[in-house]
Design a protein around this motif. Structure first.
Motif, PDB file in Angstrom:
ATOM      1  N   HIS A   1     -17.663 -10.671 -34.600  1.00 24.73           N
ATOM      2  CA  HIS A   1     -17.063  -9.458 -34.338  1.00 24.73           C
ATOM      3  C   HIS A   1     -16.774  -9.367 -32.862  1.00 24.73           C
ATOM      4  O   HIS A   1     -17.666  -9.981 -32.183  1.00 24.73           O
ATOM      5  N   LEU A   2     -15.660  -9.006 -32.322  1.00 20.07           N
ATOM      6  CA  LEU A   2     -15.554  -8.966 -30.841  1.00 20.07           C
ATOM      7  C   LEU A   2     -16.542  -7.923 -30.396  1.00 20.07           C
ATOM      8  O   LEU A   2     -16.921  -7.867 -29.239  1.00 20.07           O
ATOM      9  N   MET A   3     -16.821  -6.663 -31.158  1.00 21.59           N
ATOM     10  CA  MET A   3     -17.917  -5.753 -30.688  1.00 21.59           C
ATOM     11  C   MET A   3     -18.733  -5.746 -31.744  1.00 21.59           C
ATOM     12  O   MET A   3     -18.712  -5.623 -32.826  1.00 21.59           O
ATOM     13  N   LEU A   4     -20.110  -5.623 -31.108  1.00 21.08           N
ATOM     14  CA  LEU A   4     -21.543  -5.724 -32.178  1.00 21.08           C
ATOM     15  C   LEU A   4     -22.280  -4.514 -31.637  1.00 21.08           C
ATOM     16  O   LEU A   4     -22.407  -4.122 -30.303  1.00 21.08           O
ATOM     17  N   PRO A   5     -22.994  -3.939 -32.534  1.00 24.70           N
ATOM     18  CA  PRO A   5     -24.197  -2.933 -31.870  1.00 24.70           C
ATOM     19  C   PRO A   5     -25.135  -3.767 -31.122  1.00 24.70           C
ATOM     20  O   PRO A   5     -25.263  -5.160 -31.068  1.00 24.70           O
ATOM     21  N   ARG A   6     -25.688  -3.006 -30.052  1.00 26.25           N
ATOM     22  CA  ARG A   6     -26.418  -3.653 -29.009  1.00 26.25           C
ATOM     23  C   ARG A   6     -27.664  -4.333 -29.851  1.00 26.25           C
ATOM     24  O   ARG A   6     -27.792  -5.575 -29.260  1.00 26.25           O
TER      25      ARG A   6
ATOM     26  N   PRO B   1     -30.087  -3.682 -33.546  1.00 27.80           N
ATOM     27  CA  PRO B   1     -30.066  -5.402 -33.900  1.00 27.80           C
ATOM     28  C   PRO B   1     -28.418  -5.704 -34.216  1.00 27.80           C
ATOM     29  O   PRO B   1     -27.735  -4.931 -34.564  1.00 27.80           O
ATOM     30  N   ASN B   2     -28.544  -7.101 -34.321  1.00 25.33           N
ATOM     31  CA  ASN B   2     -27.230  -7.450 -34.792  1.00 25.33           C
ATOM     32  C   ASN B   2     -27.387  -8.975 -35.195  1.00 25.33           C
ATOM     33  O   ASN B   2     -28.683  -9.483 -35.063  1.00 25.33           O
ATOM     34  N   TYR B   3     -26.507  -9.647 -35.964  1.00 24.07           N
ATOM     35  CA  TYR B   3     -26.832 -10.599 -36.575  1.00 24.07           C
ATOM     36  C   TYR B   3     -26.661 -11.911 -35.859  1.00 24.07           C
ATOM     37  O   TYR B   3     -27.380 -13.180 -36.237  1.00 24.07           O
ATOM     38  N   LEU B   4     -26.280 -11.784 -34.628  1.00 27.95           N
ATOM     39  CA  LEU B   4     -26.464 -12.928 -33.448  1.00 27.95           C
ATOM     40  C   LEU B   4     -27.907 -13.083 -33.036  1.00 27.95           C
ATOM     41  O   LEU B   4     -28.478 -14.086 -32.880  1.00 27.95           O
ATOM     42  N   TRP B   5     -28.328 -11.818 -32.464  1.00 29.57           N
ATOM     43  CA  TRP B   5     -29.886 -11.796 -32.231  1.00 29.57           C
ATOM     44  C   TRP B   5     -30.685 -12.260 -33.289  1.00 29.57           C
ATOM     45  O   TRP B   5     -31.660 -12.973 -33.068  1.00 29.57           O
ATOM     46  N   GLU B   6     -30.375 -11.798 -34.422  1.00 30.09           N
ATOM     47  CA  GLU B   6     -31.416 -12.026 -35.633  1.00 30.09           C
ATOM     48  C   GLU B   6     -31.378 -13.570 -36.047  1.00 30.09           C
ATOM     49  O   GLU B   6     -32.505 -14.253 -36.191  1.00 30.09           O
ATOM     50  N   GLN B   7     -30.288 -14.146 -35.868  1.00 30.72           N
ATOM     51  CA  GLN B   7     -30.173 -15.651 -36.020  1.00 30.72           C
ATOM     52  C   GLN B   7     -31.000 -16.460 -35.081  1.00 30.72           C
ATOM     53  O   GLN B   7     -31.729 -17.533 -35.324  1.00 30.72           O
ATOM     54  N   LEU B   8     -30.890 -16.091 -33.660  1.00 32.71           N
ATOM     55  CA  LEU B   8     -31.574 -16.748 -32.578  1.00 32.71           C
ATOM     56  C   LEU B   8     -33.039 -16.366 -32.701  1.00 32.71           C
ATOM     57  O   LEU B   8     -33.898 -17.387 -32.452  1.00 32.71           O
TER      58      LEU B   8
END
Length: 385
Positions: A217-222, A224-231
């Motif tokens: 997504h171009l905009m995500l919740p600050r 949690p979100n799936y990028l932080w989660e995968q990192l």
């Protein structure tokens, strides 16, 4: 038996070894000897995401056997000695037809078979949402279907080694477990999954993130979100497109620092890779522009990328030029680490007893100029210049 001498990409010391029957023998370190005129020598590059090259698209049917052979040989000039042709979201029949053709070429052509380390199926079990879905056609996106996947795997002769999916679908966890049991790597990508769904996928056996930071997504919740989660999941290896256009340096730096030895490079190259700058028309009728700077964008909006066209050596050059990591680390993200991840013999790098898959090159103004590519001990490309 042939002898090779060069500057080791990691140590910076001159080394000598011989090659016989596709294996490195009599390896020796020549520390202290003159090396000014020697080329560098490094393991062959391994690209886990090649959609096409030189005007050939692996996802426009029919895919000819000749085109697969041609791409394989053209990739040698880029230093790529092993790769995974990548089949993206398409109709069930088209995916079956494409993987069947790839398998047929591998069965009939020993050289191509040794270069193709497997097939990467990217989709169609991905997010339906517009932004994370990316350029994948919505009409073909669907929930994970084990029977359908088995049909593709049979057509591929068991060569599907990676499948990119989104764990947001009902039944995804069971699908991931079955893939793990069969030795197929599940990679999370093109997803809008919740943190809980990411966790469930990792627990079930997901091992990788496909071009992390893109297909999102171009905009995500600050948070949690799936990028932080995968990192945050240490079990997940992360692939990056480090061409300087798909991810800003700050994101590349975070992935590198977080994933460390589990950070890898992919090109995600499409058919316009290896072509001259100019305007082109895609198979779906859209106009795209390949700039002299190496960026591919939509003709009507230069801010919107139209795919990836730069190869692994470009990503290596970019990481080093931006001072994000050392040269040897960048090289290993595109060679030894993918080999280790895929459990390929090349994971031992340049050592006695290792496969003779390597390249010789020189560096000029931060650019890598490949002089020779050796696959299985045979010279498959020599720079005519």
């Amino acid at each position: 038996m042939k002898e090779y001498i060069g500057i080791h990409y990691r140590t910076g010391n001159p080394v000598r070894f011989k090659v016989k029957n596709g294996v490195i023998l009599d390896y020796s370190d020549l520390t202290g000897e003159k090396s000014e005129s020697l080329p560098y020598i490094a393991p062959g590059l391994i690209d886990m995401q090649i959609n096409g090259y030189g005007g050939i698209d692996f996802n426009t049917v029919p895919v000819s056997e000749e085109s697969i052979i041609k791409v394989t040989s053209m990739l040698w000039q880029e230093g790529v000695t092993s790769y995974l042709p990548t089949v993206i979201t398409n109709s069930d029949e088209n995916i079956e037809d494409i993987v069947k053709t790839i398998a047929k070429v591998c069965e009939e052509n020993p050289t191509v078979n040794r270069c193709i380390a497997g097939i990467h199926v990217e989709g169609p079990f991905i997010s339906l949402e517009d932004e994370p879905r990316g350029a994948h056609q919505k009409e073909y996106v669907k929930r994970p279907d084990w029977n359908l996947f088995q049909k593709w795997q049979e057509a591929a002769g068991g060569r599907i080694k990676i499948i990119t999916l989104s764990p947001e679908w009902e039944g995804a966890t069971d699908f991931i477990r079955k893939c793990k049991e069969q030795g197929v790597t599940v990679s999370i990508g093109h997803t809008s999954s919740s943190p809980e769904q990411i966790q469930e996928a990792v627990t079930a056996g997901a091992r990788m993130s496909t071009h992390l930071g893109n297909g999102a997504h171009l905009m995500l919740p600050r948070h949690p979100n799936y990028l932080w989660e995968q990192l945050a999941h240490d079990e997940l290896w992360s692939c990056m497109i480090a061409d300087g256009f798909h991810l800003p340096d700050s994101v590349l730096k975070v992935i590198l620092r977080t994933k460390q030895e589990k950070a890898m490079l992919v090109s995600d190259a499409i058919s316009f890779s290896g072509m001259e700058p100019g305007e082109y028309t895609t198979h779906i009728g859209g106009k795209v522009v390949l700039t002299p700077e190496g960026k591919l964008h939509l003709a009507e909006n230069q801010k919107l990328l139209a795919g990836s066209v730069q190869m692994l050596k470009w990503g290596i050059e970019n990481l080093v030029h931006q001072d994000l990591c050392s040269f040897d680390e960048a090289w290993e993200m595109a060679s030894v680490r993918p080999a280790r991840f895929l459990n390929l013999p090349q994971q031992t790098g340049l050592n006695e007893g290792a496969p003779a898959d390597f390249i010789q090159f020189i560096k000029k103004e931060n650019q890598i100029h490949i002089l020779q590519t050796v696959k299985d001990g045979k010279s498959v490309y020599q720079n005519p210049v």
